[in-house]
Design a protein around this motif. Sequence first.
Motif, PDB file in Angstrom:
ATOM      1  N   CYS A 104      19.709  28.024 136.429  1.00 44.75           N
ATOM      2  CA  CYS A 104      18.955  27.159 137.348  1.00 44.75           C
ATOM      3  C   CYS A 104      19.238  27.593 138.785  1.00 44.75           C
ATOM      4  N   ASP A 105      18.672  28.744 139.150  1.00 44.21           N
ATOM      5  CA  ASP A 105      18.905  29.273 140.495  1.00 44.21           C
ATOM      6  C   ASP A 105      17.917  28.645 141.473  1.00 44.21           C
ATOM      7  N   PHE A 106      18.101  27.348 141.707  1.00 35.59           N
ATOM      8  CA  PHE A 106      17.257  26.617 142.649  1.00 35.59           C
ATOM      9  C   PHE A 106      18.107  26.247 143.856  1.00 35.59           C
ATOM     10  N   VAL A 139      22.343  24.524 130.787  1.00 37.45           N
ATOM     11  CA  VAL A 139      21.965  25.081 132.096  1.00 37.45           C
ATOM     12  C   VAL A 139      23.154  25.743 132.785  1.00 37.45           C
ATOM     13  N   LYS A 140      22.851  26.736 133.596  1.00 33.09           N
ATOM     14  CA  LYS A 140      23.875  27.373 134.444  1.00 33.09           C
ATOM     15  C   LYS A 140      23.634  26.944 135.884  1.00 33.09           C
ATOM     16  N   ILE A 141      24.684  26.418 136.519  1.00 32.61           N
ATOM     17  CA  ILE A 141      24.626  26.081 137.937  1.00 32.61           C
ATOM     18  C   ILE A 141      25.443  27.127 138.673  1.00 32.61           C
ATOM     19  N   LEU A 144      31.003  29.682 139.193  1.00 37.49           N
ATOM     20  CA  LEU A 144      31.542  29.759 140.561  1.00 37.49           C
ATOM     21  C   LEU A 144      32.481  30.948 140.747  1.00 37.49           C
ATOM     22  N   LYS A 145      32.808  31.660 139.676  1.00 35.79           N
ATOM     23  CA  LYS A 145      33.575  32.920 139.758  1.00 35.79           C
ATOM     24  C   LYS A 145      34.802  32.807 140.668  1.00 35.79           C
ATOM     25  N   LEU A 146      35.754  31.973 140.276  1.00 38.20           N
ATOM     26  CA  LEU A 146      36.934  31.765 141.131  1.00 38.20           C
ATOM     27  C   LEU A 146      37.813  33.022 141.192  1.00 38.20           C
ATOM     28  N   THR A 159      25.740  36.779 128.101  1.00 36.13           N
ATOM     29  CA  THR A 159      25.039  37.932 128.647  1.00 36.13           C
ATOM     30  C   THR A 159      23.763  37.604 129.420  1.00 36.13           C
ATOM     31  N   PRO A 160      23.783  37.873 130.751  1.00 38.98           N
ATOM     32  CA  PRO A 160      22.540  37.834 131.535  1.00 38.98           C
ATOM     33  C   PRO A 160      21.799  39.162 131.383  1.00 38.98           C
ATOM     34  N   GLY A 161      20.715  39.338 132.140  1.00 40.30           N
ATOM     35  CA  GLY A 161      19.969  40.597 132.039  1.00 40.30           C
ATOM     36  C   GLY A 161      19.067  40.589 130.827  1.00 40.30           C
ATOM     37  N   VAL A 162      18.464  39.437 130.545  1.00 42.79           N
ATOM     38  CA  VAL A 162      17.587  39.312 129.374  1.00 42.79           C
ATOM     39  C   VAL A 162      16.133  39.232 129.838  1.00 42.79           C
ATOM     40  N   ARG A 163      15.290  39.994 129.193  1.00 48.21           N
ATOM     41  CA  ARG A 163      13.860  39.988 129.524  1.00 48.21           C
ATOM     42  C   ARG A 163      13.046  40.069 128.239  1.00 48.21           C
ATOM     43  N   PHE A 164      11.844  39.455 128.260  1.00 50.66           N
ATOM     44  CA  PHE A 164      10.934  39.603 127.125  1.00 50.66           C
ATOM     45  C   PHE A 164      10.406  41.031 127.108  1.00 50.66           C
ATOM     46  N   ASP A 204      14.550  42.467 139.544  1.00 47.91           N
ATOM     47  CA  ASP A 204      15.570  43.366 140.078  1.00 47.91           C
ATOM     48  C   ASP A 204      16.609  43.763 139.033  1.00 47.91           C
ATOM     49  N   GLN A 205      16.491  43.265 137.814  1.00 45.36           N
ATOM     50  CA  GLN A 205      17.455  43.655 136.773  1.00 45.36           C
ATOM     51  C   GLN A 205      17.104  45.064 136.298  1.00 45.36           C
ATOM     52  N   ARG A 206      18.105  45.865 136.032  1.00 43.44           N
ATOM     53  CA  ARG A 206      17.857  47.238 135.606  1.00 43.44           C
ATOM     54  C   ARG A 206      18.100  47.424 134.111  1.00 43.44           C
ATOM     55  N   VAL A 214      19.381  33.170 130.883  1.00 40.87           N
ATOM     56  CA  VAL A 214      18.035  33.598 131.242  1.00 40.87           C
ATOM     57  C   VAL A 214      17.554  32.785 132.443  1.00 40.87           C
ATOM     58  N   GLY A 215      17.200  33.489 133.515  1.00 43.34           N
ATOM     59  CA  GLY A 215      16.704  32.815 134.715  1.00 43.34           C
ATOM     60  C   GLY A 215      15.202  32.922 134.840  1.00 43.34           C
ATOM     61  N   ARG A 216      14.753  33.885 135.650  1.00 45.43           N
ATOM     62  CA  ARG A 216      13.342  33.964 136.011  1.00 45.43           C
ATOM     63  C   ARG A 216      12.349  34.077 134.851  1.00 45.43           C
ATOM     64  N   PRO A 217      12.701  34.733 133.738  1.00 48.89           N
ATOM     65  CA  PRO A 217      11.709  34.738 132.646  1.00 48.89           C
ATOM     66  C   PRO A 217      11.346  33.313 132.199  1.00 48.89           C
ATOM     67  N   ILE A 218      12.229  32.338 132.468  1.00 50.01           N
ATOM     68  CA  ILE A 218      11.907  30.935 132.167  1.00 50.01           C
ATOM     69  C   ILE A 218      11.493  30.191 133.443  1.00 50.01           C
TER      70      ILE A 218
HETATM   71  O1  C5P Z   1      16.603  35.546 136.768  1.00 52.97           O
HETATM   72  P1  C5P Z   1      17.575  36.301 135.889  1.00 52.97           P
HETATM   73  O2  C5P Z   1      17.292  36.147 134.402  1.00 52.97           O
HETATM   74  O3  C5P Z   1      17.754  37.738 136.320  1.00 52.97           O
HETATM   75  O4  C5P Z   1      18.951  35.535 136.155  1.00 52.97           O
HETATM   76  C1  C5P Z   1      20.163  35.978 135.620  1.00 52.97           C
HETATM   77  C2  C5P Z   1      21.277  35.072 136.085  1.00 52.97           C
HETATM   78  O5  C5P Z   1      22.504  35.624 135.654  1.00 52.97           O
HETATM   79  C3  C5P Z   1      21.388  34.906 137.593  1.00 52.97           C
HETATM   80  O6  C5P Z   1      21.901  33.588 137.847  1.00 52.97           O
HETATM   81  C4  C5P Z   1      22.386  35.970 137.992  1.00 52.97           C
HETATM   82  O7  C5P Z   1      23.099  35.637 139.149  1.00 52.97           O
HETATM   83  C5  C5P Z   1      23.320  35.940 136.772  1.00 52.97           C
HETATM   84  N1  C5P Z   1      24.081  37.167 136.549  1.00 52.97           N
HETATM   85  C6  C5P Z   1      23.484  38.407 136.358  1.00 52.97           C
HETATM   86  N2  C5P Z   1      24.254  39.517 136.152  1.00 52.97           N
HETATM   87  C7  C5P Z   1      25.584  39.402 136.118  1.00 52.97           C
HETATM   88  C8  C5P Z   1      26.205  38.178 136.305  1.00 52.97           C
HETATM   89  C9  C5P Z   1      25.407  37.065 136.515  1.00 52.97           C
HETATM   90  O8  C5P Z   1      22.257  38.511 136.369  1.00 52.97           O
HETATM   91  N3  C5P Z   1      26.305  40.469 135.871  1.00 52.97           N
END
Ligand code: C5P
Length: 232
Positions: free
Chosen positions: A9-11, A31-33, A60-62, A177-182, A189-191, A209-213
């Motif tokens: 929830c990157d709002f 949800v992820k804050i 919050l990555k302390l 794991t982030p970096g998920v796309r359909f 901007d994810q590679r 999963v952020g922007r794809p949702i």
């Molecule tokens: O919109 P998107 O699906 O790219 O969002 C991915 C989320 O995961 C974002 O909140 C981003 O900050 C987080 N994240 C990431 N890659 C990492 C660690 C966290 O994309 N290595």
Amino acid sequence: MGKDVIIACDFSGKEQVMSFLDKFGEKRPFVKIGMELFYAEGPQIVKQLKSRGHKIFLDLKLHDIPNTVKKAMSVLSSLDVDICNLHAAGTSRMMEAAIEGLTRPDGSRPLLIAVTQLTSTDQQSMEQDLLINRPIDEVVMHYALTAKNAGLDGVVCSPLEAERVHSVCGSDFLTVTPGVRFADGDKGDQRRVMTPADAKQIGSDYIVVGRPITAADDPVAAYDRCVAEFVD
Ligand code: C5P
């Protein structure tokens, strides 16, 4: 907790996140804050989402001295979040202190996962800025194992690393794991990305999963599609 889809929830504020989550009706997605929303709205946003019935990953990555992290984690634990995180670079002592701070008098605590090397750090910047000359993959696995030995529950990693993390740290060590796309979606901007179905295949425990949702025309349908591919 089993496999689940966590919506990032990157709002920038409460109104935006609430109107987004209202679209889900009776559903209560995990949800992820992140820092932006937490710093804008404070602990109140966590309490409000918890009281609506959402599970929360507070991202919050302390990273500080052990005593400070221990005390900060104790505050986060009292907010009753489900997952929180820190930088493994803070060393074992910091991670052990974090667990002490998180653990409630009854012995329960939120799950604690580690960031190894940020995915924005590459081999060159690690060597030049951090003076770490080992291959980045080796560094990531070493940090994951150090986190496991300090008693943590898992790591945030690329879905492409999840399989190796499990083979080094054991299959019950969580990979988030982030970096998920359909397959038919926009990478933004994810590679290095993977579909929810492939993330399931290689053994990710949670996908973030952020922007794809959040940016979909129909966010609920996009969320349901993630769940169908990853969980069901
Ligand atoms: O919109 P998107 O699906 O790219 O969002 C991915 C989320 O995961 C974002 O909140 C981003 O900050 C987080 N994240 C990431 N890659 C990492 C660690 C966290 O994309 N290595």
